[in-house]
Design a protein around this motif. Structure first.
Motif, PDB file in Angstrom:
ATOM      1  N   ARG A 161     -77.346 -69.280 -28.120  1.00  0.00           N
ATOM      2  CA  ARG A 161     -76.505 -69.086 -29.293  1.00  0.00           C
ATOM      3  C   ARG A 161     -77.341 -68.619 -30.489  1.00  0.00           C
ATOM      4  O   ARG A 161     -76.805 -68.092 -31.456  1.00  0.00           O
TER       5      ARG A 161
ATOM      6  N   LEU B   4     -71.547 -69.236 -22.139  1.00  0.00           N
ATOM      7  CA  LEU B   4     -72.986 -69.455 -22.116  1.00  0.00           C
ATOM      8  C   LEU B   4     -73.401 -69.690 -20.673  1.00  0.00           C
ATOM      9  O   LEU B   4     -72.727 -70.402 -19.936  1.00  0.00           O
TER      10      LEU B   4
ATOM     11  N   HIS C   7     -76.907 -74.655 -27.260  1.00  0.00           N
ATOM     12  CA  HIS C   7     -77.523 -73.781 -26.246  1.00  0.00           C
ATOM     13  C   HIS C   7     -78.430 -72.763 -26.953  1.00  0.00           C
ATOM     14  O   HIS C   7     -77.981 -72.068 -27.865  1.00  0.00           O
TER      15      HIS C   7
END
Lengths: 525, 272
Positions: B72, A386, B69
């Motif tokens: 996601r 991420l 996050h």
């Protein structure tokens, strides 16, 4: 669902990439090249040429050929950067109604959005031809150090090109993503990115689940094109000395010099000496043809590049300090951008970080590859690192006396928000103007104005007594929202910061439709 | 039905045709987690103990990121959970920013310690946590709901003597940037806590600067709890310090009405 492509919209070259069956591949254009020159040409007949075709005709049609347009993105005509470029290019740069820089080609004025849109559309077309299906979504990369206006302008260009931008990501972040995918251990990585027109340095910490930018910095006006132009300048001087003729006003000669300079610079990354041979570059008074023949050494061009490359040392040092790292903490240095092929650049990088840079990535392609990886991860909610990025420049408001008051410091991890209380400067003041600024100068005038709005209906009172709460918010997409509230009356006002509209949304839509229609014609041809 | 269940139902209310693309488990987790955030410290936001080792900070942030996050869930319909997700993740990021750097973490820790121990600091010394005491405070804080700040509240509630507050004010002057900032942050995180707001107001008043800011906190305390003489008294003293005699008198009179026994209030009013 159609596939998401990754586009690196570079100053000198563009590159497009896509994920296929878990593998990322760079898409070659019809000529078989994996990068496409960021050049747009307009023929006398009004036909638009992009990429290699535009580059090939640049010599004979220099006035109507735009290169390095990325250096104009989101900039005012008055800015020193635009004025500097004006003196060095054969095409005409003029001022738009909003003070923005525009380009005139074959009698038609183009906004920078349109130029960028035509380049993006070309990359879209390259991908569609390769994939055999329409493409509508992309992740587009920008220099880490781009300000908000430059980012919003890039988004507008993509809209005109018929692309939905899932995310704008920073070029070095994309490079690190491409490098880091599938690597297990935690590493501290520095990305040294010197392309045609911009330089940035980014320090990241990456592990399997997370790619975290710790600090970034750079100069959006320092890059390989500056070295090319220094070589051009040198050649012109040499020719004037030997033959007594100035080439400065000859657009075609200038374009030939520029091409030769770029090629010589690339050659000199491999060899020590190269020869520049430009026959029939000019005529003498008697009409006899004159030829330019000149020998260039690596040492000479290193002389031209030295100051520029040395300037990057200080930027690297300050970014490392912002990240809280010592040069020795860095586990890996990635080089991005064609200019990093220059041996001098590699020497300086080795010296700064005390280690040789990593050689496993292709500096021209790695950014687009990272963009494609991010695109596919977003579209499929796939597992993968991420991205956690930072805001490259401080954000704040203009305060009394022309000062810049920061609310969010540069290199703050996003998403984030900050709040501060301000007050009035006159008795019974009923409204305040909130000017949203971005930059590092203490003087409000020297920073970029992102937007402004007024908060009215403040409860009258002696100066200094009202409490006006200003809140800044940056969301995960990098969108900035600013709001102001009078705590006494609860009057509130807010704006979402978007680019000063050079083109209205109607104009954008019209251009998008026009470009889309042309695209269909091209496909039928 | 629990508060969490009610909130889940509200957020899942179908605003449009599309179903919510978030598992029931995550819905529960998100709402439960969000509930701890306004009261919790940065450590709570990352699910860490106060004394967590530095290398645990990034791990914890990585874990939270994998869970919350926004990328996601990109492109999914999250309905009313979307703003919550953004809010939660932003809080996690802010906590990480503070705790990942040793200097800012130390500053934050000092603030938490000062806020805890200010009330019992011996005269003339800076509040410094005795290891033992800090340990017992921590364990009590955990019992009180995982929050160091809830412990602070308990302490404040027990010891309201003026003497202790005077010491606290002294400590504040000595460490204005650290402890007062932490206390203000605590008050911002707990906007419904009248006692905390009043305490902040008194601390700021003690510094003699930023009286407007002090007044806002004092007024917040009064707005939350109108029947406390001390809060009205604080508003009055702030007005008096700022030279606003009429509002000062008004507030002090109100305070005396609620607590006619208080000699100091009477004295302050007389002075005006």
């Amino acid at each position: 669902m159609s596939r998401v492509i990754g586009i690196d919209l570079g100053t000198t070259n563009c590159c497009v990439s896509v994920m296929e069956d878990g593998q990322v591949s760079v898409i070659p254009n019809t000529g078989g090249y994996k990068t496409t020159p960021s050049i747009l040409g307009l023929t006398e007949a009004g036909k638009r040429l992009v990429g290699h075709l535009a580059k090939r005709q640049a010599v004979t049609n220099a006035k109507n050929t735009v290169f390095a347009a990325k250096r104009l993105i989101g900039r005012n005509f008055d800015s020193p950067q635009v004025q500097q470029l004006r003196e060095l290019v054969a095409y005409k740069i003029l001022e738009g109604p909003g003070g923005d820089a525009r380009v005139e080609l074959a009698g038609r004025v183009f906004t920078i959005q349109e130029i960028a849109a035509l380049l993006l559309r070309e990359m879209k077309r390259v991908a569609e031809e390769y994939l055999g299906e329409p493409v509508e979504q992309a992740v587009v990369t920008v220099p880490a150090y781009f300000n908000d206006t430059q980012r919003q302008t890039t988004r507008a260009a993509a809209r005109i090109a018929g692309l939905e931008v899932l995310r704008l990501i920073n070029e070095p972040t994309a490079a690190a993503l491409s490098y880091g995918i599938g690597r297990g251990e935690t590493e501290k990585v520095a990305v040294y990115d010197m392309g045609g027109g911009t330089f940035d340095i980014t320090v990241l910490e990456l592990s399997q689940g997370l790619l975290e930018v710790r600090a970034t910095g750079g100069d959006t006006y320092l890059g390989g094109e500056d070295i090319d132009l220094a070589i051009v300048h040198h050649l012109m001087e040499a020719f004037e000395k030997s033959d007594g003729i100035s080439l400065a006003s000859d657009a075609m000669a200038l374009q030939r010099l520029k091409d030769a300079a770029e090629k010589a610079k690339c050659d000199l990354s491999q060899v020590e000496v190269t020869e520049i041979n430009l026959p029939f570059i000019a005529q003498d008074e008697a009409g006899q043809p004159l030829h330019l023949l000149h020998t260039l050494t690596r040492e000479q061009i290193e002389g031209f590049a030295e100051e520029l490359v040395e300037n990057t040392r200080e930027i690297c040092r300050s970014v490392l300090a912002d990240a809280g790292f010592e040069p020795g903490d860095i586990d890996q240095v990635l080089l991005v951008g064609g200019q990093t092929r220059m041996p001098l650049v590699q020497e300086v990088v080795t010296d700064i970080f005390g280690r040789a840079p990593y050689r496993g990535v292709n500096p021209d392609e790695v950014v687009a590859m990272g963009a494609a990886i991010q695109g596919s991860m977003l579209a499929e909610n796939a597992e993968g690192p991420l991205l956690v990025d930072v805001t490259p420049l401080s954000l704040g408001i203009a305060t009394f006396g022309g000062h810049f008051t920061r609310l969010i410091e540069r290199n703050t991890t996003v998403p984030t928000s900050a709040r501060e209380t301000f007050t009035t400067t006159r008795d019974d003041q009923e409204s305040v103007k909130i000017c949203v600024l971005q930059g590092e100068s203490e003087h409000s005038d020297d920073n970029d104005l992102l937007g402004e709005f007024a908060l009215t209906g403040i409860r009258p009172g002696p100066k200094g007594t009202p409490a006006i709460q200003v809140t800044f918010d940056i969301d995960a997409n990098g969108i900035v929202t600013v709001s102001a509230r009078d705590t006494a009356t609860d009057q509130a006002q807010s704006i979402q910061v978007s680019a000063r509209a050079v083109l209205s949304s109607e104009e954008e839509a019209k251009l998008a439709a026009e470009f889309a229609a042309e695209g269909e014609v091209a496909l039928r041809d | 039905m629990s508060t969490d269940e009610r909130e889940i139902q509200e957020r899942a209310e179908p605003g449009d045709e599309r179903p919510i693309e978030l598992s029931a488990e995550l819905q529960r987790e998100l709402v439960a987690f969000a509930r701890t955030l306004p009261v919790g410290s940065h450590y709570v936001a990352l699910g860490l103990e106060r004394g967590a080792a530095p290398e645990r900070i990034r791990e914890a942030f990585s874990e939270r990121s994998r869970r919350f996050h926004p990328d996601r869930f990109f492109g999914r319909n999250l309905g009313g959970f979307e703003p919550l997700l953004h809010q939660v993740y932003k809080r996690v990021v802010v906590a990480y920013e503070v705790l990942r750097q040793p200097e800012s973490r130390a500053r934050y820790d000092r603030g938490l310690d000062a806020a805890q121990l200010r009330q019992v600091a011996p005269s003339g010394t800076r509040p410094r946590p005795a290891p033992e005491r800090a340990g017992s405070l921590r364990s009590r804080a955990r019992r009180l709901g995982n929050s160091v700040l809830s412990d602070l509240r308990a302490r404040v509630g027990r010891s309201r003597s003026r003497r202790a507050r005077a010491h606290a004010a002294e400590a504040t002057r000595e460490d204005a940037s650290g402890s007062l900032a932490a206390l203000i942050e605590a008050a911002e995180l707990r906007p419904d806590d009248s006692e905390l707001a009043a305490l902040v107001a008194e601390q700021i008043l003690a510094t003699g600067r930023q009286l407007d800011r002090a007044r806002r906190f004092a007024e917040r305390a009064v707005a939350l709890e109108g029947n406390c003489a001390r809060y009205h008294g604080t508003v009055g003293r702030i007005h008096a310090a700022a030279g606003r005699r009429e509002p000062a008198r008004r507030a002090l009179r109100e305070a005396l009405e609620l607590d006619p026994e208080d000699a100091e209030l009477a004295k302050a009013l007389e002075k005006l």
